[in-house]
Design a protein around this motif. Structure first.
Motif, PDB file in Angstrom:
ATOM      1  N   UNK A 294       0.810  -1.222   0.000  1.00 30.78           N
ATOM      2  CA  UNK A 294       0.000   0.000   0.000  1.00 30.78           C
ATOM      3  C   UNK A 294       0.838   1.264   0.000  1.00 30.78           C
ATOM      4  N   UNK A 295       2.163   1.130  -0.084  1.00 32.49           N
ATOM      5  CA  UNK A 295       3.029   2.316  -0.156  1.00 32.49           C
ATOM      6  C   UNK A 295       3.057   2.905  -1.553  1.00 32.49           C
ATOM      7  N   UNK A 296       2.446   2.207  -2.518  1.00 35.64           N
ATOM      8  CA  UNK A 296       2.436   2.706  -3.892  1.00 35.64           C
ATOM      9  C   UNK A 296       1.106   2.355  -4.549  1.00 35.64           C
ATOM     10  N   UNK A 297       0.756   3.159  -5.550  1.00 28.71           N
ATOM     11  CA  UNK A 297      -0.461   2.904  -6.328  1.00 28.71           C
ATOM     12  C   UNK A 297      -0.155   3.140  -7.801  1.00 28.71           C
ATOM     13  N   UNK A 298      -0.390   2.129  -8.607  1.00 28.85           N
ATOM     14  CA  UNK A 298      -0.235   2.275 -10.058  1.00 28.85           C
ATOM     15  C   UNK A 298      -1.421   3.074 -10.593  1.00 28.85           C
ATOM     16  N   UNK A 299      -1.138   4.148 -11.328  1.00 24.64           N
ATOM     17  CA  UNK A 299      -2.192   4.974 -11.913  1.00 24.64           C
ATOM     18  C   UNK A 299      -2.454   4.592 -13.369  1.00 24.64           C
ATOM     19  N   UNK A 303      -4.465  -1.918 -17.227  1.00 21.77           N
ATOM     20  CA  UNK A 303      -4.344  -3.370 -17.089  1.00 21.77           C
ATOM     21  C   UNK A 303      -3.500  -3.730 -15.860  1.00 21.77           C
ATOM     22  N   UNK A 304      -2.549  -2.858 -15.500  1.00 24.93           N
ATOM     23  CA  UNK A 304      -1.713  -3.137 -14.326  1.00 24.93           C
ATOM     24  C   UNK A 304      -2.530  -2.956 -13.050  1.00 24.93           C
ATOM     25  N   UNK A 305      -3.383  -1.915 -13.014  1.00 27.67           N
ATOM     26  CA  UNK A 305      -4.265  -1.732 -11.856  1.00 27.67           C
ATOM     27  C   UNK A 305      -5.175  -2.952 -11.680  1.00 27.67           C
TER      28      UNK A 305
END
Length: 321
Positions: A294-299, A303-305
């Motif tokens: 949870x230290x990062x979020x793909x925007x 397809x990666x999200x």
């Protein structure tokens, strides 16, 4: 210290033949003005240094100049002993030779240097087999006979025939012009040319090798550091790479940078980093973002999200009972 630097300057010229003032300054970690002063000092002391002017000029020693510069100071002896603890020599099949050389160096030292240098070396540990989490370094399987054949061809300047198994492909024979050998994080690589094009081969994927009698088609001189940087740049900007836009906590930045191929953009936004980075492929991108939790979020990309969401849902379902 200046005396040691003057000795190093002479040794550099003896080894390379001719070097520019800028190159000498970089090697000796001093300014070009200091190099010019040292050249004047050597000339005044009778060392035959001469200058070649022009675009490709530099400094060189007169042909045939010989001098006895075999003494080692304490720090030089320590550096050699520390070098003997590094496993890079194992990658190139030189481990036993390096160990033998270290014994000869230590035996040749004056008694006072031998004791102090050996004692200091015991206080330093370089690249242990495991890290603080007890993870062992991954060692490649490198048959000595294969590595020795590759090494001989590199040093002799001969063409090389290798039976190479590229990732995801069947092994096949290739004839290459070897340029040099590189070790990175205990992985060995052969830099070569094939039909005039730059090629990089993983040593662990060379199943067999044969040195040929033909001379290799390669430059007489090579800057391996520059060649490696150029190939690394091409690797990061080509192939099936994936660009990802993400936001992450700054505390985990170095962890991400350590695994990403390149950072294309970066800015601080409301206490979080917004970054655009590239990964080797889709699998690499998903793995890297999953490690950050949870230290990062793909925007982007979407397809990666979706892939990360589905993976998290599967893990949650497994532990729901």
């Amino acid at each position: 210290m200046r005396a040691d630097r003057l000795v190093s300057l002479v040794l550099l010229l003896r080894r390379h033949g001719q070097l520019s003032a800028a190159t000498l300054a970089r090697e000796l970690e001093v300014s070009t003005r200091t190099v010019l002063r040292d050249i004047e000092a050597l000339s005044a002391a009778g060392v035959p240094v001469y200058a070649e002017r022009g675009r490709h000029g530099g400094f060189a020693l007169l042909p045939g100049f010989q001098t006895e510069l075999t003494g080692l100071n304490h720090d030089e002896a320590l550096a050699l002993l520390v070098a003997g603890s590094r496993r890079g020599a194992q990658v190139f099949g030189l481990g036993s030779s390096l160990a033998s050389a270290m014994l000869k160096v230590v035996d040749a030292l004056p008694e006072s240097y031998r004791q102090t240098a050996a004692g200091a070396a015991e206080r330093l540990l370089i690249d242990p087999e495991i890290d603080l989490l007890s993870r062992r370094a991954v060692e490649e399987e490198l048959p000595d006979a294969v590595v020795a054949e590759v090494r001989r061809a590199v040093f002799a300047g001969h063409r090389l025939r290798i039976h190479y198994e590229a990732k995801g492909q069947a092994a096949e024979w290739r004839t290459v012009d070897p340029i040099g050998l590189v070790t990175v994080r205990e992985q060995g690589y052969l830099l070569a040319k094939k039909a005039g094009e730059d090629r990089t081969y993983r040593l662990s994927r060379i199943l067999a090798a044969e040195e040929l009698d033909e001379p290799a088609q390669r430059p007489d001189r090579v800057d391996l550091d520059r060649a490696w940087q150029e190939r690394s740049t091409r690797f990061r900007t080509g192939g099936d790479q994936v660009a990802v836009v993400l936001r992450m906590h700054p505390a985990r930045r170095e962890e991400l940078v350590g695994t990403a191929l390149a950072v294309l953009a970066e800015e601080l936004d409301d206490g979080w980093l917004r970054m655009e980075v590239t990964f080797q492929d889709s699998r690499h991108a998903e793995w890297a973002l999953w490690q950050l939790s949870t230290s990062a979020e793909a925007l982007e990309p979407q397809w990666l999200r979706a892939a990360l969401r589905d993976r998290a849902a599967a893990v949650a379902a497994r532990y729901s009972q």
